[in-house]
Scaffold this motif. Structure first.
Motif, PDB file in Angstrom:
ATOM      1  N   VAL A  35      -3.525   7.299  -2.901  1.00  0.00           N
ATOM      2  CA  VAL A  35      -3.306   6.039  -2.195  1.00  0.00           C
ATOM      3  C   VAL A  35      -3.533   4.912  -3.188  1.00  0.00           C
ATOM      4  CG1 VAL A  35      -3.998   4.564  -0.278  1.00  0.00           C
ATOM      5  CG2 VAL A  35      -4.093   7.051  -0.027  1.00  0.00           C
ATOM      6  N   LEU A  36      -2.503   4.082  -3.422  1.00  0.00           N
ATOM      7  CA  LEU A  36      -2.571   3.032  -4.427  1.00  0.00           C
ATOM      8  C   LEU A  36      -2.140   1.699  -3.841  1.00  0.00           C
ATOM      9  CD1 LEU A  36      -0.916   4.918  -7.442  1.00  0.00           C
ATOM     10  CD2 LEU A  36      -3.365   4.618  -7.030  1.00  0.00           C
ATOM     11  N   TRP A  37      -2.687   0.631  -4.420  1.00  0.00           N
ATOM     12  CA  TRP A  37      -2.221  -0.718  -4.129  1.00  0.00           C
ATOM     13  C   TRP A  37      -1.325  -1.158  -5.285  1.00  0.00           C
ATOM     14  CZ3 TRP A  37      -2.594  -3.137   0.372  1.00  0.00           C
ATOM     15  CH2 TRP A  37      -3.599  -2.750   1.270  1.00  0.00           C
ATOM     16  N   GLY A  65       5.597  -3.096  -6.929  1.00  0.00           N
ATOM     17  CA  GLY A  65       5.893  -1.677  -7.090  1.00  0.00           C
ATOM     18  C   GLY A  65       5.091  -0.965  -8.152  1.00  0.00           C
ATOM     19  N   SER A  66       4.161  -1.640  -8.825  1.00  0.00           N
ATOM     20  CA  SER A  66       3.400  -1.030  -9.908  1.00  0.00           C
ATOM     21  C   SER A  66       1.907  -1.226  -9.691  1.00  0.00           C
ATOM     22  CB  SER A  66       3.817  -1.634 -11.259  1.00  0.00           C
ATOM     23  OG  SER A  66       3.012  -1.139 -12.313  1.00  0.00           O
ATOM     24  N   ALA A  67       1.152  -0.128  -9.667  1.00  0.00           N
ATOM     25  CA  ALA A  67      -0.313  -0.182  -9.617  1.00  0.00           C
ATOM     26  C   ALA A  67      -0.827  -0.279 -11.048  1.00  0.00           C
ATOM     27  CB  ALA A  67      -0.873   1.056  -8.934  1.00  0.00           C
ATOM     28  N   ILE A  68      -1.649  -1.274 -11.326  1.00  0.00           N
ATOM     29  CA  ILE A  68      -2.111  -1.471 -12.705  1.00  0.00           C
ATOM     30  C   ILE A  68      -2.896  -0.261 -13.197  1.00  0.00           C
ATOM     31  CG2 ILE A  68      -4.349  -2.550 -12.239  1.00  0.00           C
ATOM     32  CD1 ILE A  68      -3.702  -4.556 -14.484  1.00  0.00           C
ATOM     33  N   ASP A  69      -2.742   0.051 -14.477  1.00  0.00           N
ATOM     34  CA  ASP A  69      -3.434   1.176 -15.103  1.00  0.00           C
ATOM     35  C   ASP A  69      -3.640   0.797 -16.571  1.00  0.00           C
ATOM     36  OD1 ASP A  69      -4.546   3.560 -15.808  1.00  0.00           O
ATOM     37  OD2 ASP A  69      -2.752   4.783 -15.490  1.00  0.00           O
ATOM     38  N   VAL A  70      -4.818   0.288 -16.906  1.00  0.00           N
ATOM     39  CA  VAL A  70      -5.061  -0.217 -18.260  1.00  0.00           C
ATOM     40  C   VAL A  70      -5.517   0.910 -19.171  1.00  0.00           C
ATOM     41  CG1 VAL A  70      -5.627  -2.530 -17.407  1.00  0.00           C
ATOM     42  CG2 VAL A  70      -7.464  -0.855 -17.780  1.00  0.00           C
ATOM     43  N   GLN A  71      -5.502   0.637 -20.467  1.00  0.00           N
ATOM     44  CA  GLN A  71      -5.936   1.607 -21.469  1.00  0.00           C
ATOM     45  C   GLN A  71      -7.282   1.165 -22.024  1.00  0.00           C
ATOM     46  OE1 GLN A  71      -1.899   0.913 -23.444  1.00  0.00           O
ATOM     47  NE2 GLN A  71      -2.406   2.963 -24.211  1.00  0.00           N
ATOM     48  N   TRP A  72      -8.320   1.922 -21.731  1.00  0.00           N
ATOM     49  CA  TRP A  72      -9.633   1.566 -22.254  1.00  0.00           C
ATOM     50  C   TRP A  72      -9.664   1.577 -23.782  1.00  0.00           C
ATOM     51  CZ3 TRP A  72     -12.676   5.193 -18.449  1.00  0.00           C
ATOM     52  CH2 TRP A  72     -12.858   4.519 -17.241  1.00  0.00           C
ATOM     53  N   GLN A  95      -7.686   0.958  -7.197  1.00  0.00           N
ATOM     54  CA  GLN A  95      -6.409   1.497  -6.717  1.00  0.00           C
ATOM     55  C   GLN A  95      -5.197   0.742  -7.261  1.00  0.00           C
ATOM     56  OE1 GLN A  95      -8.135   1.378  -2.557  1.00  0.00           O
ATOM     57  NE2 GLN A  95      -6.812   3.171  -2.301  1.00  0.00           N
ATOM     58  N   GLY A  96      -5.442  -0.311  -8.059  1.00  0.00           N
ATOM     59  CA  GLY A  96      -4.320  -0.893  -8.791  1.00  0.00           C
ATOM     60  C   GLY A  96      -3.914  -2.297  -8.460  1.00  0.00           C
ATOM     61  N   LEU A 119       0.870  -1.184   0.000  1.00  0.00           N
ATOM     62  CA  LEU A 119       0.000   0.000   0.000  1.00  0.00           C
ATOM     63  C   LEU A 119       0.899   1.224   0.000  1.00  0.00           C
ATOM     64  CD1 LEU A 119      -2.919   1.131   0.235  1.00  0.00           C
ATOM     65  CD2 LEU A 119      -2.610   1.082   2.719  1.00  0.00           C
ATOM     66  N   ASP A 120       0.726   2.081  -1.005  1.00  0.00           N
ATOM     67  CA  ASP A 120       1.639   3.209  -1.181  1.00  0.00           C
ATOM     68  C   ASP A 120       0.870   4.501  -1.406  1.00  0.00           C
ATOM     69  OD1 ASP A 120       3.990   1.382  -1.418  1.00  0.00           O
ATOM     70  OD2 ASP A 120       3.014   0.832  -3.306  1.00  0.00           O
ATOM     71  N   VAL A 121       1.506   5.602  -1.042  1.00  0.00           N
ATOM     72  CA  VAL A 121       1.052   6.921  -1.463  1.00  0.00           C
ATOM     73  C   VAL A 121       2.036   7.404  -2.515  1.00  0.00           C
ATOM     74  CG1 VAL A 121       0.587   9.295  -0.791  1.00  0.00           C
ATOM     75  CG2 VAL A 121       0.005   7.430   0.774  1.00  0.00           C
ATOM     76  N   LYS A 122       1.531   7.570  -3.752  1.00  0.00           N
ATOM     77  CA  LYS A 122       2.415   7.919  -4.863  1.00  0.00           C
ATOM     78  C   LYS A 122       1.956   9.199  -5.535  1.00  0.00           C
ATOM     79  CE  LYS A 122       3.906   3.231  -6.077  1.00  0.00           C
ATOM     80  NZ  LYS A 122       4.027   2.230  -7.174  1.00  0.00           N
ATOM     81  N   GLU A 123       2.919   9.965  -6.004  1.00  0.00           N
ATOM     82  CA  GLU A 123       2.610  11.164  -6.775  1.00  0.00           C
ATOM     83  C   GLU A 123       2.276  10.739  -8.201  1.00  0.00           C
ATOM     84  OE1 GLU A 123       4.382  15.506  -6.601  1.00  0.00           O
ATOM     85  OE2 GLU A 123       5.634  14.234  -7.894  1.00  0.00           O
ATOM     86  N   VAL A 124       1.051  10.998  -8.645  1.00  0.00           N
ATOM     87  CA  VAL A 124       0.622  10.589  -9.987  1.00  0.00           C
ATOM     88  C   VAL A 124       0.715  11.740 -10.980  1.00  0.00           C
ATOM     89  CG1 VAL A 124      -0.852   8.724  -9.173  1.00  0.00           C
ATOM     90  CG2 VAL A 124      -1.795  11.020  -9.344  1.00  0.00           C
ATOM     91  N   ASN A 125       0.573  12.942 -10.506  1.00  0.00           N
ATOM     92  CA  ASN A 125       0.802  14.157 -11.278  1.00  0.00           C
ATOM     93  C   ASN A 125       1.494  15.157 -10.364  1.00  0.00           C
ATOM     94  OD1 ASN A 125      -0.443  13.617 -13.900  1.00  0.00           O
ATOM     95  ND2 ASN A 125      -2.385  13.546 -12.766  1.00  0.00           N
TER      96      ASN A 125
END
Length: 596
Positions: free
Chosen positions: A405-407, A411-418, A545-546, A393-399
């Protein structure tokens, strides 16, 4: 085993079309037809009835909807105007065809058929950004797949946290049973219910400064109620609604199909004065065994048989929550439904609350024995490099200046492309995937894929695999209250822990729990089902959250005709989505989470 050569490789030879059940009755539920029974290895052989069961689903949304307990739910998303959605009912070997029409205002949608292996039909799995582009508002998609398994399951939207708004429904696939029964009571889903919208809950959970995150980062709010088959009274007499009821006949045996369709809450289910006989876990037939209570985590199913051997009366069905909030919290302290014996006074509520359920602290059942045996080769586990998925469980800067807060997995929270799902990459011959797609390409030569899931957080996770069942080889202990005494994560030690793993026909299913600050070892048979299969926590907040990876299996066969109509279906849906997302001025569904 006989095989039939088709374009794309070898598949099991199933034989001629097999008729509907011909020998299944009260005294012999193990038989199905002259060729198929409870001992049939359903992963390699199944009937083909030639029957197609057709359904039409229309997905709509309401900003405010008066729910089953009389309270207003915000952002309700419904199938054919109700909750839960319609029952899909079929026989083993039938084809299921569902036309899903999206009437949402701006959102895309999809539909996943939980637990179905989708052998050679991964484009029917319904995961936005993985197997398809979302269905645009105003459009329809026809999902079509064969019921090669039998038992109990459910369907739900698989795009962001959408299913927690109400896009869920039950599935019943009739087939043989390892234990006799007189009456099939059907599917009985149990689910948490939130008056707030799922999107608002996720927004708050991803905000590291949100007030309800104090104490446990990333923790959700309590559910407002627990529903049984879409029904219950409002807690503390604050609204309306009514109890769900099941009818028993004295001295008869009743099959009941339990499903936890929640977003977060898990339960110990018991019926006052009655025992249950377990006959199936998820879609896996097992040797029948008795229990007095069952723990169901999110996404799990149990088929049970209950004998009505008590006095003619009314009895509570209890869904007891754990004392640890990590298994889910609800504002309904005593969720319950009612068993009504024929001849009992229907107007009278049960009076006996029963003995308190034993608190299982989020620990699910791993003692069942599948009837179709599988043994994983121990040498393959001990002689190869151990593959570990580490959950944090991490707090990451996304922008710039914006943190969430991400899971994360490794080390990588999934982020798919619709607008470009994984299968589209593959059919284009492009296997250079974005890092955040969390894709693990399974080696073609590997038959057994072993994985250690290492949970470095206080939250247990119900892990669900698409396209396969997995064998549960072992896991660490479940701490009774990791919030009070978290200690250090229990790391898997190959030298100490490997001798205690069970390789010979262990519990097999598609959903199980990885303990708080602990580990889980699973294995599944790879190489037989081409596609991209997600392995994820089934708490939709955590999915958003990933907390997911993709197992890309037999990419070489995806393009060679193993999956019929793959390219036309992908191109039509994705072209429509890209046009909608790029050109429609009303488009407001900007992806703010993982997308799955």
């Amino acid at each position: 085993m006989r095989f039939l050569l088709l374009l794309g490789g070898l598949v099991p030879l199933l034989g001629l079309v097999d008729a509907a059940p011909s020998c299944n009755h009260e005294c012999n539920r193990a038989c199905w037809t002259s060729r198929f029974n409870i001992n049939t290895d359903y992963e390699n052989e199944w009937p083909v009835t030639g029957v197609t069961r057709k359904y039409d689903f229309e997905i709509t949304e309401l900003d405010e909807w008066v729910g089953p307990d009389g309270h207003i739910k915000k952002g309700a998303m419904l199938i054919n105007g109700g909750y839960p959605g319609p029952l899909i009912k079929a026989d083993w070997g039938d084809r299921i065809e569902v036309t899903v029409t999206n009437r949402l205002k701006t959102n895309g949608t999809s539909m996943h058929w939980h637990g179905f292996h989708q052998l050679n039909s991964s484009n029917q799995d319904g995961v936005a950004g993985v197997t398809e582009c979302p269905i645009v508002p105003g459009a329809s998609k026809v999902y079509s797949f064969l019921a090669t398994q039998h038992g109990t399951s459910w369907y739900h939207s698989h795009i962001s946290s959408q299913y927690a708004n109400g896009i869920v429904g039950p599935i019943q696939i009739n087939g043989p049973s390892s234990y006799p029964y007189d009456t099939d009571l059907g599917v009985f889903p149990i689910s948490d219910w939130y008056y707030d919208s799922a999107e608002h809950i996720v927004d708050r959970m991803m905000n590291p400064n949100d007030p309800f995150l104090k104490g446990v980062p990333g923790s959700p709010p309590p559910s407002n109620n627990i529903l049984f088959n879409g029904m219950n009274i409002a807690p503390n007499g604050t609204g309306g609604g009514e109890y769900a009821r099941l009818k028993f006949t004295k001295n008869k045996r009743h099959r009941l199909r339990l499903v936890n369709t929640s977003a977060d809450n898990t339960f110990v289910v018991s019926i006052v004065g009655h025992n249950m006989t377990v006959i199936e876990t998820d879609f896996v037939p097992v040797e029948a065994y008795p229990v007095h209570q069952l723990y169901l985590t999110v996404g799990q199913r149990y088929d049970v048989v209950i004998k009505a051997d008590q006095e003619v009366d009314n009895y509570w069905i209890n869904a007891t929550l754990s004392s640890t909030p990590l298994c889910g919290v609800s504002l309904n302290p005593y969720p319950a439904a009612i068993v009504l014996y024929e001849g009992a006074d229907e107007s009278r509520l049960p009076t006996d609350r029963g003995l308190p359920a034993i608190d299982q602290f989020c620990e699910d059942e791993v003692s069942s024995k599948p009837l179709t045996s599988r043994t994983a080769p121990k040498a393959d586990f001990t002689n190869t490099k151990m593959d570990t998925l580490s959950v944090t469980l991490d707090v990451k800067e996304v922008n710039k200046g914006i943190s969430k807060v991400l899971w994360s997995v490794d080390g990588s929270a999934i982020d798919v492309q619709w607008d470009k799902p994984t299968l589209e990459y593959v059919v284009e011959g492009n296997l250079s995937f974005p890092r955040q797609a969390n894709i693990i390409q399974l080696p073609e030569a590997v038959k057994w894929s072993f994985w250690v899931i290492q949970n470095n957080s206080p939250s247990p996770h119900p892990m669900h695999l698409h396209g396969h069942d997995f064998l549960i080889l072992g896991r660490s202990r479940f701490p009774s209250n990791p919030l009070i005494d978290p200690g250090k994560p229990i790391l898997f030690d190959p030298v100490v822990d490997s001798p205690h793993l069970k390789f010979g026909n262990p519990t097999r299913r598609d959903t199980t729990v990885v303990p708080s600050f602990g580990w889980l070892v699973i294995v599944f048979e790879a190489g037989r089902n081409p596609g991209s299969w997600v392995f994820h926590c089934h708490i939709p907040w955590h999915m958003s959250q990933g907390l997911s990876v993709q197992f890309l299996e037999r990419a070489d066969r995806i393009n060679d005709g193993a999956i019929p109509n793959l390219m036309p279906d992908l191109q039509e849906r994705c072209d429509a989505w890209r046009k909608y997302a790029d050109n429609d001025p009303k488009f407001r569904m900007k992806k703010v989470d993982s997308g799955i």
